[in-house]
Write an enzyme that holds these catalytic residues in place. Structure first.
Site, PDB file in Angstrom:
ATOM      1  N   HIS A   1      -8.502  -2.602   5.678  1.00  0.00           N
ATOM      2  CA  HIS A   1      -8.076  -3.874   5.097  1.00  0.00           C
ATOM      3  C   HIS A   1      -6.562  -3.913   5.020  1.00  0.00           C
ATOM      4  O   HIS A   1      -5.912  -2.882   4.834  1.00  0.00           O
ATOM      5  CB  HIS A   1      -8.720  -4.105   3.727  1.00  0.00           C
ATOM      6  CG  HIS A   1      -8.383  -3.096   2.667  1.00  0.00           C
ATOM      7  ND1 HIS A   1      -7.235  -3.184   1.903  1.00  0.00           N
ATOM      8  CD2 HIS A   1      -9.032  -1.991   2.231  1.00  0.00           C
ATOM      9  CE1 HIS A   1      -7.211  -2.181   1.031  1.00  0.00           C
ATOM     10  NE2 HIS A   1      -8.285  -1.434   1.217  1.00  0.00           N
TER      11      HIS A   1
ATOM     12  N   ASP B   1      -4.877  -5.997   2.874  1.00  0.00           N
ATOM     13  CA  ASP B   1      -4.365  -6.464   1.583  1.00  0.00           C
ATOM     14  C   ASP B   1      -4.131  -5.288   0.635  1.00  0.00           C
ATOM     15  O   ASP B   1      -4.631  -4.174   0.857  1.00  0.00           O
ATOM     16  CB  ASP B   1      -5.330  -7.472   0.940  1.00  0.00           C
ATOM     17  CG  ASP B   1      -6.735  -6.923   0.725  1.00  0.00           C
ATOM     18  OD1 ASP B   1      -7.223  -6.167   1.588  1.00  0.00           O
ATOM     19  OD2 ASP B   1      -7.350  -7.242  -0.315  1.00  0.00           O
TER      20      ASP B   1
ATOM     21  N   ASP C   1      -3.575   3.108   0.060  1.00  0.00           N
ATOM     22  CA  ASP C   1      -4.687   2.133   0.104  1.00  0.00           C
ATOM     23  C   ASP C   1      -4.195   0.816   0.667  1.00  0.00           C
ATOM     24  O   ASP C   1      -3.880  -0.081  -0.074  1.00  0.00           O
ATOM     25  CB  ASP C   1      -5.253   1.968  -1.312  1.00  0.00           C
ATOM     26  CG  ASP C   1      -6.487   1.094  -1.363  1.00  0.00           C
ATOM     27  OD1 ASP C   1      -7.081   0.854  -0.308  1.00  0.00           O
ATOM     28  OD2 ASP C   1      -6.845   0.646  -2.465  1.00  0.00           O
TER      29      ASP C   1
ATOM     30  N   GLU D   1     -10.113  -7.371   0.923  1.00  0.00           N
ATOM     31  CA  GLU D   1     -11.046  -6.305   0.532  1.00  0.00           C
ATOM     32  C   GLU D   1     -10.983  -6.094  -0.969  1.00  0.00           C
ATOM     33  O   GLU D   1     -11.978  -5.753  -1.609  1.00  0.00           O
ATOM     34  CB  GLU D   1     -10.708  -5.004   1.269  1.00  0.00           C
ATOM     35  CG  GLU D   1     -11.736  -3.898   1.096  1.00  0.00           C
ATOM     36  CD  GLU D   1     -11.503  -3.012  -0.135  1.00  0.00           C
ATOM     37  OE1 GLU D   1     -12.436  -2.284  -0.512  1.00  0.00           O
ATOM     38  OE2 GLU D   1     -10.391  -3.048  -0.716  1.00  0.00           O
TER      39      GLU D   1
ATOM     40  N   GLU E   1     -10.104   4.132   4.591  1.00  0.00           N
ATOM     41  CA  GLU E   1      -9.817   4.114   3.141  1.00  0.00           C
ATOM     42  C   GLU E   1      -9.423   5.526   2.708  1.00  0.00           C
ATOM     43  O   GLU E   1      -9.769   6.512   3.361  1.00  0.00           O
ATOM     44  CB  GLU E   1     -11.068   3.681   2.362  1.00  0.00           C
ATOM     45  CG  GLU E   1     -11.435   2.208   2.514  1.00  0.00           C
ATOM     46  CD  GLU E   1     -10.628   1.285   1.623  1.00  0.00           C
ATOM     47  OE1 GLU E   1      -9.647   1.728   0.990  1.00  0.00           O
ATOM     48  OE2 GLU E   1     -10.981   0.088   1.569  1.00  0.00           O
TER      49      GLU E   1
ATOM     50  N   HIS F   1      -4.022   1.820  -6.197  1.00  0.00           N
ATOM     51  CA  HIS F   1      -3.889   0.905  -7.335  1.00  0.00           C
ATOM     52  C   HIS F   1      -3.007   1.500  -8.435  1.00  0.00           C
ATOM     53  O   HIS F   1      -3.101   1.098  -9.592  1.00  0.00           O
ATOM     54  CB  HIS F   1      -5.274   0.516  -7.921  1.00  0.00           C
ATOM     55  CG  HIS F   1      -6.246  -0.013  -6.903  1.00  0.00           C
ATOM     56  ND1 HIS F   1      -7.439  -0.586  -7.254  1.00  0.00           N
ATOM     57  CD2 HIS F   1      -6.184  -0.091  -5.550  1.00  0.00           C
ATOM     58  CE1 HIS F   1      -8.089  -0.972  -6.159  1.00  0.00           C
ATOM     59  NE2 HIS F   1      -7.338  -0.669  -5.119  1.00  0.00           N
TER      60      HIS F   1
END
Ligand SMILES: [Zn+2]
Length: 382
Positions: free
Chosen positions: A78, A80, A110, A142, A167, A354
């Site tokens: 992904h 984003d 990520d 995602e 990932e 994150h």
């Protein structure tokens, strides 16, 4: 005339410099078009045929292919990132910083770095050596709706093949994760003065029965479904949020409960939802209370790839590690649903995902490039 591909740190720096936050908060949500466009340009320079697919809301997927054939390898990720908290970052999250053997930046783990690794692995590939295609898939959203992954049924190029989703697994192959559901249950009664129960119908008392039924169902699910590869080796059901009533001296007219359900592979989202609704209805039968249900998001299916598939065995061999189960959800179930055998395997670390000061360990780059070259050799050049 083809433009030569920039060196790895510059590839990564350019991807990190292009913001592509996705968020349920419309004020923070951004398009991922610039990342898709940059990847498309580099892949075209490498000779790939490139399709950019609009998903609406200025969100984009990319499917790029080099070579032809019914087999081959899909390299997917992904584009984003989650939002960032400026105050907690030591350096600019959009300017790649190299220090202490790490690449710092939003999306380094990520998972924008996976695309830079893919490009690095493809850099010296000669199209005429391919007997099967290499396909690069880059998706949108995602981190929120999975709208990119949900559109994959429309791209035949990613069906019925072998795939790696990069990932962050710190170079360990993952062949399984749980699904994710979040559901709201609202019990509707009638409020009235507390001195006379006949003046109303208590939604809190109904919810107590609902919660009892849900916990009983949890016990049954956990007894019936065990998967020892998971650290928590059974499905989970968490009562996460409840609100009901307003005053001690008022019969509670409404009560709302939010639950989180993490199914193990083999338990389907839709079937679980129907079962939950039936059990709640049964618990309230005869009470005169009403009930409504709302899915707080669409839900993500559980994912499992057979350990005997070629992609799992090849990934295990190249990584010198047995395939594991992850504690986080990915886009893998959407590829699996299209007949594509999928392994989740990437250079980043999920503990960095994150987080402020997110980084990628530089020492993970070369081994990941080697793994991808090995997989391309195995699936596209044999
Ligand atoms: Zn991710």
């Amino acid at each position: 005339m083809k433009t030569p591909l920039p060196p790895f740190p510059q590839l990564l720096a350019e991807l990190i410099a292009l913001p592509s936050v996705s968020s349920a908060d419309a004020g923070l949500d951004m398009s991922n078009r610039h990342v898709i466009h940059r990847l498309a340009g580099w892949l075209e320079d490498l000779g790939f045929g490139v399709e950019e697919h609009a998903l609406g809301g200025d969100k984009w997927n990319l499917v790029a292919v080099l070579g032809t054939g019914a087999g081959g390898l899909v390299l997917a990720g992904h584009t984003d990132t989650v939002p960032w908290d400026d105050a907690l970052w030591t350096s600019d999250p959009f300017r790649l910083a190299e220090r202490d053997g790490r690449f710092y930046g939003l999306g380094t783990s990520d998972m924008k770095s996976f695309f830079a690794v893919i490009l690095e692995a493809l850099r010296d590939l000669r199209a005429q050596d391919l007997t099967q295609p290499v396909i690069v898939l880059a998706t949108a959203d995602e981190e929120t709706s999975m709208s990119g992954a949900r559109a994959l049924a429309r791209y035949p190029l990613v069906h019925d093949r072998a795939a790696v989703i990069g990932e962050p697994t710190a170079l360990r192959p993952v062949r399984m994760h749980k699904g994710m559901m979040m559901e709201a249950i609202r019990v509707i009664g009638r409020s009235g003065h507390s001195s006379d129960p006949a003046l109303g119908n208590n939604a809190l008392e109904g919810m107590q029965r609902v919660m009892g039924a849900l916990l009983e169902w949890r016990d049954e699910l956990q007894a019936a479904h065990r998967e020892p590869l998971f650290r928590v080796p059974h499905p989970t059901l968490n009562l996460g949020h409840i609100h009901g009533g307003d005053n001690p001296n008022r019969i509670c007219g409404r009560c709302e409960l939010h639950i989180d359900l993490r199914p193990t592979p083999g338990l389907a989202v839709d079937a679980l939802r129907r079962e939950m609704q039936q059990r709640v209805a049964d618990a309230l039968a005869g009470s005169g209370l009403g009930v409504t249900f709302e899915s707080l998001f669409e839900g993500i299916p559980a994912f499992a790839t057979d350990p005997a598939t070629a992609i799992v065995r090849a990934a295990e061999g190249l990584c010198q590690a047995p395939a594991e189960a992850a504690a986080f959800a990915t886009e893998a179930p959407y590829l699996s649903a299209l007949g594509t055998h999928t392994v989740v395997l990437g250079p980043g670390d999920i503990r960095q995902a994150h987080q402020p000061d997110e980084y990628l360990a530089m020492e993970n780059v070369a081994p990941m490039v080697d793994v991808l070259r090995g997989l391309i050799q195995r699936f596209c050049m044999a």
